[in-house]
Structures are given as structure tokens and as C-alpha cells.
Design an enzyme around this catalytic site. Structure first.
Site, mmCIF file in Angstrom:
data_model
loop_
_atom_site.group_PDB
_atom_site.id
_atom_site.type_symbol
_atom_site.label_atom_id
_atom_site.label_comp_id
_atom_site.label_asym_id
_atom_site.label_seq_id
_atom_site.Cartn_x
_atom_site.Cartn_y
_atom_site.Cartn_z
ATOM 1 N N ARG A 188 0.703 -1.337 -0.160
ATOM 2 C CA ARG A 188 -0.037 -0.197 -0.145
ATOM 3 C C ARG A 188 0.611 1.281 -0.006
ATOM 4 N NH1 ARG A 188 -5.375 1.317 1.446
ATOM 5 N NH2 ARG A 188 -6.017 -0.659 1.805
ATOM 6 N N GLU A 225 -23.651 -0.791 -25.529
ATOM 7 C CA GLU A 225 -23.471 -1.030 -26.997
ATOM 8 C C GLU A 225 -22.176 -1.912 -27.011
ATOM 9 O OE1 GLU A 225 -22.761 2.875 -27.987
ATOM 10 O OE2 GLU A 225 -24.681 3.599 -27.651
#
Ligand SMILES: *[C@@H]1O[C@H](CO)[C@@H](O)[C@H](O)[C@H]1NC(C)=O
Ligand SMILES: *[C@@H]1O[C@H](CO)[C@@H](O)[C@H](O)[C@H]1NC(C)=O
Ligand SMILES: *[C@@H]1O[C@H](CO)[C@@H](O)[C@H](O)[C@H]1NC(C)=O
Ligand SMILES: *[C@@H]1O[C@H](CO)[C@@H](O)[C@H](O)[C@H]1NC(C)=O
Ligand SMILES: *[C@@H]1O[C@H](CO)[C@@H](O)[C@H](O)[C@H]1NC(C)=O
Ligand SMILES: *[C@@H]1O[C@H](CO)[C@@H](O)[C@H](O)[C@H]1NC(C)=O
Ligand SMILES: *[C@@H]1O[C@H](CO)[C@@H](O)[C@H](O)[C@H]1NC(C)=O
Ligand SMILES: *[C@@H]1O[C@H](CO)[C@@H](O)[C@H](O)[C@H]1NC(C)=O
Length: 452
Positions: A120, A141
Site C-alpha cells: 500500500r 453497446e
């Protein structure tokens, strides 16, 4: 007798109502406390990501589907990072190996929960957000576009046989293996085949109508798509869930229950938004699909420049970095044919690179990428003709359909607004620094830019 039944029935009903309301209330309380706990622990653990504007060792490109991230990946990141610096199988979490030594670029549709597998403090995150309504249209689409490619086959059985054969042969990743397409495409494909079969059975005349977004003889209408449970699982509020790490694809087990809670009890969405906004604040870069030009320039100057200096610095001491096998097949984002085979050792890519050259490379790359994408789209959509998702067809979509999408994506609407503010600030700062290169952080990389 009759009265007795009625009475008993009424009593039963009352009992049921009581049971349901109390379990509903319990569920709400349970959900509320879990979400609040998750939010505060997320906000706490995120605070150690200091110096958000400085590139760390690992760049994590949190790629929200249908935001145009593929052009950033191919035309910026792949031009900067050699394939040996890419964390392998980025788009496929099952095979992802975060421990690959020296891997510096992770680009994936995986959500923020991936951070639990990454160092991290040494990771910078970047993302791009898009107007939620546009993103839903584009997702619809693209689902149709990819699914329609399979209509060359006689039936679904032969499609599935074929796909298995291709997969075992190529060994690469295809769109069909990447979340969320691995669900959206087969779903749409099955639907297209069943509509085609029904059409064949019925025979002409076909009453297609003139609205491509509502042409049920050929393709699932947009309205049915957005209201389907699968869209609730994978599409709506997708950006917020991805940044929060609560997608249907999350790495963290609790995520799935938290997700259910937020979908059931809409009011709890505010906690998720709070976490998502904070994470955007801490990111190295947030782009906006709609502000394409400004987003690309900012990316080149903020991210690109730092990647260049970081990689140049590390090549000095890493002269024995070698290519580790062939680059992974990258149809991840469905652009196998756009693989570039410019030399891919670390040195070659970063040695003489400048922000100016990066922008030039980007411009060329993006125009060829776009033209091949649009050719592919046109060819696929031909298979669902007369449906065709053109700008004109889109303009005719009724207002209430848009309102429905907005309401199904209320978290994303708010996150997008917030992202735009962050972006505008970042863009202004960047321009300021370009004009006035005395600011300590950037002067370092701006000098490099001047080399051009
Ligand atoms: C599907 O197509 C294949 C190949 O043409 C054919 O052998 C098979 O019988 C078809 N199956 C069905 C259910 O129509
Ligand atoms: C589509 O059809 C409707 C009803 O037949 C008609 O009112 C409308 O003008 C048509 N739109 C276009 C663009 O052809
Ligand atoms: C994710 O969504 C898909 C599509 O609706 C569903 O099939 C799958 O089971 C979901 N996964 C989880 C973990 O909920
Ligand atoms: C290269 O390595 C040397 C000694 O190991 C170290 O002092 C130097 O800072 C390194 N340079 C870079 C650019 O990492
Ligand atoms: C160079 O390669 C050797 C052996 O493969 C390795 O032990 C060493 O750490 C490498 N040096 C650097 C700077 O990566
Ligand atoms: C990549 O290399 C192959 C063979 O070496 C060549 O045919 C192809 O045109 C090259 N592609 C690009 C984009 O340079
Ligand atoms: C970088 O520039 C130097 C000097 O102009 C040149 O010799 C070298 O070949 C260049 N390297 C690459 C990878 O283009
Ligand atoms: C769909 O629309 C595009 C853009 O207007 C056009 O180029 C294409 O030929 C159309 N496709 C069909 C099958 O009509």
C-alpha cells in the site's frame, strides 16, 4: 365458519407483516453497522497514503470499464513501461501475481480491493471516470458489439465449442475472461441467438421499427438491459463500487454482503460515496473521459513525467534487466492487433523519452487505435442490422429512459461530479506549474520536458 377463516387469515397476515417489518428493520440495522464499520476502517487505513501527488514504486491503473482507459493503457503506459515491468496477467485476477519482483505497472478492471494484495505505501493509484449515462450506454453497446461477433456461427452450441477450442489453443486472455465482460458478453450472446432463432421461426415480415435502442426482434432493448438483475450486479454505480472495492468481483469476502446491503438499503450509499471520494482525493491522477484533451495532457505531465524520471533513475542501476518471456497476450482490452513491438527493454523505452515525445507518440497511437476500434465496431454491428448505435439514434432516446439510468446510478452521478472538481483543480495546477516552473515537485520533471 367463514368468519373464522377470515379472522385466522387476517391474523396470519398481521403476523407475516410483523415478521417482515421486524426482519427488515433488523437487516437495516445490521447493514448500517457493517457499512459504517467498513467505511471508518477504510478511511483510517487510507490515511497512510501520504504524498498522493508523488509517484510511488508501483502504479495501479484502476481501469473502470468503458471510460476510454484502454487508450491510456496502450498509448501512454505501454509506451513507458516495458512488458517486463508489467505485473503479469493484469486483467485477470486469478492469475495475477503481485509478488513478481520489480513489477511496476498494474492495469486492471479489478476493483480497489486489489490494494489488499499490494504494498500500500508503495502504490500510486490512477483512474478515469466518465459521465455515468454515457458509461451505461457504452457498456450496453459494447456488450452487443462483442456478442454480435459470434452471430457468424449457426447456433450457440457451436459457439461454445469453438470458444473452448480457441481458448485452449491461444492461452491468452480474451474479453470473455475479463470481468465484467465475462458475464455481460455470454448473457448478451445467448440473448442475440435466441432472438435470431425466434426471428427465423416466425419469418418475415419483420416490424423492426426505427429505434435501435428498442428493436426487440433483433437485440435486447436498452430498457430491458438496464433493468435486468445482471446490470444491477455489474453495471449500475459501477465506478463507485470499483473505487470503493465493493464490486461483484471484489477480492474481499465481506464485500459481497456490504454490496448487498447498499443495493437493498439505498440510503447507506452515502457511506460508500464517502470512502470513494476520499480515495479519489488520494489518487495520483483522476482523468475525465469527456475532457479528453485536457485529461491526456495532464496525464502526460503529472504521471508520464514522473514515470520517465523514475524509470531512468532505476535503469542506471538495473542494467541487467532482461526480457522475461514474450509479452502477455493483451486482448484483455480486446486489442490484440494493436500490440506494438517496438523494443521492449526498460532502457529503450525510457532512455530518451520526454513528455513532449510521449504526447507525440500518444497522438499517433490513439488515432490508429481509434480507427481500428471503429472498424471493428462497424463490422460487428452490421450483424445486428438494422439496429445501429449511431449518434442520431442516441439523440432520439426518450428523456424518461435517461432519467431512469440517472436514478439507477445516483452514486456514480455524485462521484463523477466530485471527480470533475478534482480534475479541474489538478489541471489548473499543472498548467500553472508549466508556466512557472519553480514549484519544487514539478520543476524536477518539467526540466526534462524542456529537452524536446
Ligand atoms: C449447431 O450447429 C452445428 C454445426 O453446424 C450442427 O452440427 C448442430 O447440429 C447444430 N445444433 C443445433 C441444436 O442446431
Ligand atoms: C420513427 O417512427 C415514429 C413512429 O412511426 C415516427 O414518428 C418518427 O418520426 C420516426 N423517426 C425517425 C427518425 O424516422
Ligand atoms: C456477479 O454477477 C454475475 C452476473 O449477474 C453473477 O452471475 C455472479 O454470480 C455474481 N458474483 C457474485 C460473487 O455475486
Ligand atoms: C544506484 O546505486 C548506488 C549504490 O548502490 C546508489 O548510491 C545510487 O543512489 C543508486 N542510484 C539510483 C538512481 O538509484
Ligand atoms: C543483476 O542480476 C544479478 C543476477 O541475475 C542479480 O543478482 C542482481 O541483483 C542484479 N542487479 C540488479 C541491480 O538488478
Ligand atoms: C510487429 O512485428 C511483426 C513481425 O516482426 C510485423 O509483421 C508487424 O508489422 C509489427 N507490428 C508493428 C505494429 O510494428
Ligand atoms: C538515445 O539517444 C542517444 C543519443 O542521441 C542515442 O545514441 C541512442 O541510440 C538513443 N536511444 C534510443 C533507445 O533511442
Ligand atoms: C451504422 O452507422 C455508421 C455510422 O453512421 C455507419 O458508418 C454504418 O455503415 C452503419 N451500419 C449499418 C449496418 O448501417
Amino acid at each position: 365458519m367463514e368468519n373464522g377463516y377470515a379472522l385466522r387469515f387476517a391474523f396470519l397476515l398481521l403476523l407475516l407483516v410483523l415478521v417482515f417489518t421486524s426482519s427488515g428493520a433488523n437487516d437495516f440495522e445490521h447493514c448500517k453497522s457493517s457499512i459504517k464499520e467498513w467505511a471508518s476502517s477504510s478511511l483510517r487505513s487510507d490515511t497512510d497514503t501520504k504524498n498522493g501527488h508523488i509517484l510511488k514504486d508501483l502504479l495501479f491503473f484502476l481501469h473502470v470499464p468503458r471510460t476510454g482507459g484502454r487508450t491510456y493503457f496502450h498509448c501512454f503506459l505501454k509506451k513507458l513501461y516495458s512488458s517486463d515491468l508489467e505485473c503479469p496477467r493484469s486483467y485477470d485476477k486469478l492469475r495475477f501475481n503481485p509478488r513478481k519482483p520489480g513489477c511496476r505497472l498494474l492495469a486492471t478492471h479489478d476493483d480497489y480491493s486489489m490494494m489488499s494484495k499490494l504494498p500500500r505505501e508503495q502504490t500510486s493509484v490512477v483512474t478515469i471516470l466518465r459521465d455515468p449515462v454515457e458509461r451505461v450506454f457504452s457498456t450496453y453497446e459494447f456488450s452487443v458489439e462483442v456478442a454480435a461477433r459470434f452471430l457468424v456461427h449457426p447456433n450457440l452450441t457451436s459457439v461454445i465449442k469453438m470458444s473452448n477450442r480457441v481458448r485452449s489453443k491461444s492461452g491468452g486472455i480474451s474479453t470473455l475472461e475479463i470481468w465484467p465482460w465475462k458475464y455481460l458478453v455470454p448473457w448478451m450472446r445467448e440473448d442475440l441467438f435466441s432472438r435470431r432463432d425466434a426471428r427465423k421461426k416466425k419469418g418475415p415480415p419483420y416490424l423492426y421499427g426505427n429505434d435501435s435502442y428498442d428493436m426487440k426482434e433483433v437485440v435486447m432493448p436498452l430498457h430491458d438491459y438496464v433493468n435486468h438483475p445482471v446490470a444491477h450486479d455489474l453495471v449500475h454505480n459501477g465506478a463507485t463500487f470499483q473505487v470503493a472495492g465493493l464490486t461483484n468481483n471484489s477480492n474481499i469476502r465481506e464485500a459481497h454482503e456490504l454490496r448487498r446491503c447498499v443495493i437493498t438499503h439505498k440510503i447507506l450509499g452515502k457511506y460508500v460515496l464517502q470512502v470513494a471520494k476520499k480515495r479519489l482525493d488520494d489518487m495520483l491522477y483522476v482523468g475525465i473521459t469527456e475532457d479528453h484533451r485536457e485529461s491526456a495532457t495532464t496525464f502526460a505531465n503529472v504521471v508520464g513525467a514522473q514515470v520517465i524520471s523514475q524509470l531512468m533513475a532505476s535503469t542506471v542501476n538495473n542494467s541487467n534487466t532482461t526480457e522475461q518471456g514474450p509479452p502477455s497476450s493483451d486482448s484483455s482490452i480486446d486489442a490484440t492487433e494493436n500490440q506494438d513491438n517496438s523494443s521492449s527493454t526498460t532502457e529503450a523505452k525510457s532512455e530518451n523519452m520526454t513528455v513532449g515525445k510521449l504526447m507525440e507518440t500518444y497522438e499517433t497511437c490513439i488515432s490508429s487505435l481509434r480507427s481500428s476500434q471503429s472498424q471493428r465496431r462497424t463490422a460487428s454491428l452490421k450483424k445486428v442490422s438494422p439496429a445501429n448505435f449511431t449518434k442520431e439514434a442516441r439523440r432520439r432516446v426518450p428523456d424518461n429512459a435517461l432519467k431512469e439510468i440517472i436514478s439507477l446510478n445516483s452514486l456514480d452521478m455524485e462521484l463523477y461530479k466530485y471527480a470533475k472538481e478534482i480534475f479541474q483543480k489538478q489541471h489548473r495546477t499543472m498548467e500553472q506549474e508549466l508556466h512557472d516552473s519553480v514549484t519544487p515537485v514539478s520543476s524536477h520533471f518539467l526540466n526534462k520536458r524542456r529537452d524536446t
